[in-house]
Design an enzyme around this catalytic site. Sequence first.
Site, PDB file in Angstrom:
ATOM      1  N   LYS A  61      37.390  -3.482 -11.174  1.00 47.64           N
ATOM      2  CA  LYS A  61      38.270  -3.363 -10.008  1.00 47.64           C
ATOM      3  C   LYS A  61      38.965  -4.699  -9.720  1.00 47.64           C
ATOM      4  CE  LYS A  61      37.818  -1.434  -5.341  1.00 47.64           C
ATOM      5  NZ  LYS A  61      36.831  -0.901  -4.385  1.00 47.64           N
ATOM      6  N   SER A  99      38.730   2.875  -1.784  1.00 46.45           N
ATOM      7  CA  SER A  99      39.521   1.858  -2.434  1.00 46.45           C
ATOM      8  C   SER A  99      39.362   1.815  -3.953  1.00 46.45           C
ATOM      9  CB  SER A  99      39.200   0.483  -1.848  1.00 46.45           C
ATOM     10  OG  SER A  99      37.901   0.060  -2.195  1.00 46.45           O
ATOM     11  N   SER A 113      34.219   3.840  -0.445  1.00 47.69           N
ATOM     12  CA  SER A 113      35.209   3.407  -1.433  1.00 47.69           C
ATOM     13  C   SER A 113      34.888   3.778  -2.869  1.00 47.69           C
ATOM     14  CB  SER A 113      35.406   1.889  -1.343  1.00 47.69           C
ATOM     15  OG  SER A 113      36.048   1.550  -0.140  1.00 47.69           O
TER      16      SER A 113
END
Length: 193
Positions: A81, A156, A180
């Site tokens: 990420k 996210s 997330s």
Amino acid sequence: MTNELWRWSAVDLAQAIRSREVSSREAVQSCLQRVERLNPVFNPLTEVCADAALKAADAADAAVRDGKALGMLHGVPVTIKVNADLAGSATTNGVVAYRDVIAQESNPAVDNWIKAGAIVIGRSNVPAFSWRWFTDNDLHGRTLNPFDAARTPGGSSGGAAVAAALGMGPLAHGSDQGGSIRYPAYACGVAGL
């Protein structure tokens, strides 16, 4: 068979690489081909680390041949990420002002993936500041749900979930404070921990 390695689980790939049934290079190439084909359409990855990944895969294959100690994820392609530091890569967190913030060292979680032998093939997209239930930002653009572009891939860790769902790597790093990982996993039909 090797061009279908993107379909394999991390467990199966790690075992096959360890036993020399397939090489890490073949696994990485298979996933990179998938990225090349699908990333322009769905936009889950903000950066593709092809050269570094192939170099790391060759080193992983040499370690197997040399009988060295191997980590649990030895030679397995993964994505990280873009809100987590990866040494030598920008930690943009989906924010234009952070586009040139190059990490000098990796986040401890990322270090653990690498110590386990994982091969980083790309960085996954997030909402700006990793702070929304959808994955879109002014720097990297919108990530599309792999099943329906009209629906969110979540956030996210939306880029991570889409990359995993599309076979861009059998594992994708995510982070979660309030859903997330859980929400993108639900939105994209993958398992999230």
